[in-house]
Scaffold this active site. Structure first.
Site, PDB file in Angstrom:
ATOM      1  N   SER A  35      14.737  21.130  40.478  1.00 26.70           N
ATOM      2  CA  SER A  35      15.700  21.330  39.709  1.00 26.70           C
ATOM      3  C   SER A  35      16.248  19.603  39.620  1.00 26.70           C
ATOM      4  O   SER A  35      16.135  18.875  40.352  1.00 26.70           O
ATOM      5  CB  SER A  35      16.830  22.170  40.081  1.00 26.70           C
ATOM      6  OG  SER A  35      17.483  21.803  41.169  1.00 26.70           O
ATOM      7  N   LYS A  36      17.165  19.479  38.478  1.00 27.90           N
ATOM      8  CA  LYS A  36      17.678  18.284  38.296  1.00 27.90           C
ATOM      9  C   LYS A  36      18.532  17.630  39.425  1.00 27.90           C
ATOM     10  O   LYS A  36      18.584  16.560  39.516  1.00 27.90           O
ATOM     11  CB  LYS A  36      18.814  18.441  37.119  1.00 27.90           C
ATOM     12  CG  LYS A  36      17.978  18.379  35.767  1.00 27.90           C
ATOM     13  CD  LYS A  36      19.033  17.891  34.571  1.00 27.90           C
ATOM     14  CE  LYS A  36      18.322  17.644  33.352  1.00 27.90           C
ATOM     15  NZ  LYS A  36      18.899  18.847  32.409  1.00 27.90           N
ATOM     16  N   ARG A  37      19.124  18.714  40.047  1.00 28.01           N
ATOM     17  CA  ARG A  37      19.990  18.281  41.225  1.00 28.01           C
ATOM     18  C   ARG A  37      19.314  17.232  42.448  1.00 28.01           C
ATOM     19  O   ARG A  37      19.868  16.598  42.770  1.00 28.01           O
ATOM     20  CB  ARG A  37      20.793  19.541  41.830  1.00 28.01           C
ATOM     21  CG  ARG A  37      22.174  19.543  41.597  1.00 28.01           C
ATOM     22  CD  ARG A  37      22.863  20.971  41.894  1.00 28.01           C
ATOM     23  NE  ARG A  37      22.210  22.055  41.301  1.00 28.01           N
ATOM     24  CZ  ARG A  37      21.415  23.335  42.086  1.00 28.01           C
ATOM     25  NH1 ARG A  37      21.381  23.005  43.283  1.00 28.01           N
ATOM     26  NH2 ARG A  37      20.936  23.827  41.234  1.00 28.01           N
TER      27      ARG A  37
ATOM     28  N   GLY B 103      17.355  15.305  41.714  1.00 26.19           N
ATOM     29  CA  GLY B 103      17.091  13.955  41.160  1.00 26.19           C
ATOM     30  C   GLY B 103      15.636  13.690  40.727  1.00 26.19           C
ATOM     31  O   GLY B 103      15.640  12.657  39.880  1.00 26.19           O
TER      32      GLY B 103
END
Ligand code: GLU
Length: 495
Positions: free
Chosen positions: A256-258, A260
């Site tokens: 996921s985006k978190r 990075g």
């Protein structure tokens, strides 16, 4: 449809930075298309106006180009079935939605958000599945609904899913996949803002763009029965489907985006070579028939089959990517490697923005010294910075070990080296010649070669570790060796 040329597409939504999942889908779609001599199409799924991001559209194409996955048709490229941006095709979707309404396969729905929320709450309270109760289908005549639409009443268009039977399809990776129709809600096809939903736009475009195979991420598999139903309602031949496994972190969570590393810009900024990233992505879920780990895009194309996929959530291991990246960096010809590293040297302030040819030639030699070691382009500035800086900083530990206070043999060793280098004609400043000299100095001083090599490295670079000393000296050249030895001998006096 065996004679039909293969046409595949990816349909990313331009909602932010280009996503690594787009590269993953792009890679396999591209490989499949090329394997069959077919076409690879980029289409932008930008019907979700709330999440739309204008710069993202161009960035997706740029990222695909960076990876070498140039679409044959798409936005900015064009092609016979354009436009390839869904927000530019709105009239088409309305036309086809109206056709479904006319045929009784879809209907107008005027239920407000509040009414739908109440309905859902009641269904939940009763322990029922939450799905549209078809109030607008069952309580309004078609004429009445049509009149309300003409009068400008806010509405959506819903698809009338069959309430019985099973939709089964043959997934090229998973085999037979079935969904019970009764469990599928009456999907909204046209939203209140007049925009189509994903389902309608996808089916209309896949048909009009003559897509033969829809190969997309596993997360869309539950949309497939809806799409197949739409194809059937329109009387269109459906493409074939394959659903790729989702990429996961080592702990099995979805990437996921978190974390990075979902943005392709992150890989560029980290100095990952596109070839290495493609090889890495290819190994996620797909395997080479000879179990090879290192193979390029052409080899993937040549060997591509859906049978070689396994569906058990491939693990996204960044350490493996770095290792692969190192393999690719080592394999590059220096003339290919250099232009890729140059921007990182400029960014680090090691090179000026438009280096002149002599600076570039020197930088190239410096990079060649560390080519074996680097696992990312970002590592080069630190690895080579001292070569560009005659007044490099000294590492405290290495100073304490070899230079200040220095073991008795170090000063004479460095002074002798200085004299001998001074006496060498420029043409003799070669790694071989310098090695001879250093080894002879050690012999004459009665110490092991390492006892001269280490302090010499410290004197010339301020570091304990670095590239091969003699090659590094040859790259530095006579004047620079002289300057650095003098500077260090001067610094040693302070101890
Ligand atoms: N817009 C969808 C995505 O972002 C497309 C899914 C599909 O390929 O149908 O992946």
């Amino acid at each position: 449809m065996t004679d039909t040329p293969v046409r595949v597409r990816i349909a990313p939504s331009p909602t932010g930075d280009p996503h690594v999942g787009t590269a993953y889908m792009g890679l396999f779609n591209y490989a499949f298309a090329r394997h069959h001599g077919g076409q690879f199409i980029l289409r932008l799924d930008d019907t979700d106006r709330e999440r739309f991001n204008a710069t993202s559209a161009h960035a997706i194409l740029e990222a695909l180009r960076w990876l070498g996955l140039q679409p044959d048709e798409g936005p900015e490229i064009g092609g016979p079935y354009g436009p390839y941006v869904q927000s530019e095709r709105l009239a088409l979707y309305t036309h086809y939605a109206d056709q479904l309404v006319a045929a009784g396969h879809a209907y107008y729905c005027f239920c407000t958000k509040e009414r739908l929320a109440e309905m859902r709450a009641a269904q939940e309270a009763a322990g029922d599945a939450t799905m549209y109760d078809r109030r607008c289908l069952t309580t309004l005549t078609r004429e009445e609904a049509a009149r309300r639409v003409r009068d400008g009443a806010p509405h959506v268009i819903r698809m009338r899913m069959p309430r019985e039977g099973v939709t089964t399809f043959h997934d090229l990776i998973r085999g037979a996949v079935s969904f019970e129709n009764a469990l599928i809600d009456d999907q909204v096809l046209i939203k209140a803002d007049g925009f189509p939903t994903y389902h309608l736009a996808t089916v209309v475009d896949d048909h009009l763009m003559r897509i033969t195979h829809i190969t997309r991420a596993e997360e869309w598999i539950s949309s497939t029965p809806k799409h197949l139903t739409l194809f059937r309602m329109f009387g269109w031949e459906a493409p074939q489907f394959a659903h790729f496994p989702l990429l996961r972190n080592a702990d099995r969570s979805k990437i996921s985006k978190r974390q990075g590393h979902t943005s392709l810009h992150w890989y560029q900024a980290e100095g990952i070579l596109p070839e290495a990233l493609l090889n890495f992505l290819a190994l996620l879920g797909w395997s080479h028939p000879e179990e090879k780990e290192i193979f390029d895009l052409n080899e993937l194309i040549a060997n591509f089959t859906f049978e070689r996929f396994n569906t058990s959530g491939p693990v996204f291991d960044l350490e493996k990517l770095r290792w692969l990246n190192g393999v690719y960096i080592r394999a590059l010809a220096i003339d290919d490697l250099y232009p890729r590293v140059e921007p990182f040297l400029i960014k680090a302030g090691i090179l000026q923005a438009q280096p002149v040819p002599e600076e570039q030639a020197f930088a190239k030699q410096c990079i060649a010294l560390e080519q074996e070691k680097a696992r990312a382009l970002t590592e080069f500035p630190d690895l080579v910075s001292f070569l560009f800086n005659p007044n490099f900083p000294y590492d405290d530990e290495v100073v304490a070990q070899w230079l200040r206070p220095a073991p008795a043999h170090v000063r004479p060793a460095l002074s002798t080296l200085l004299e001998q280098v001074e006496a060498l004609p420029d043409a003799d400043i070669t790694a071989e010649r310098l090695e001879e000299i250093v080894r002879r100095i050690a012999e004459e001083l009665g110490v092991g070669a390492g006892k001269v090599i280490h302090p010499t490295r410290a004197a010339l670079s301020g570091r304990a570790k670095g590239p091969s000393l003699f090659h590094m000296m040859a790259v530095l050249g006579k004047a620079e060796i002289r300057y650095r030895l003098k500077r260090t001998l001067e610094m040693m006096k302070g101890g």
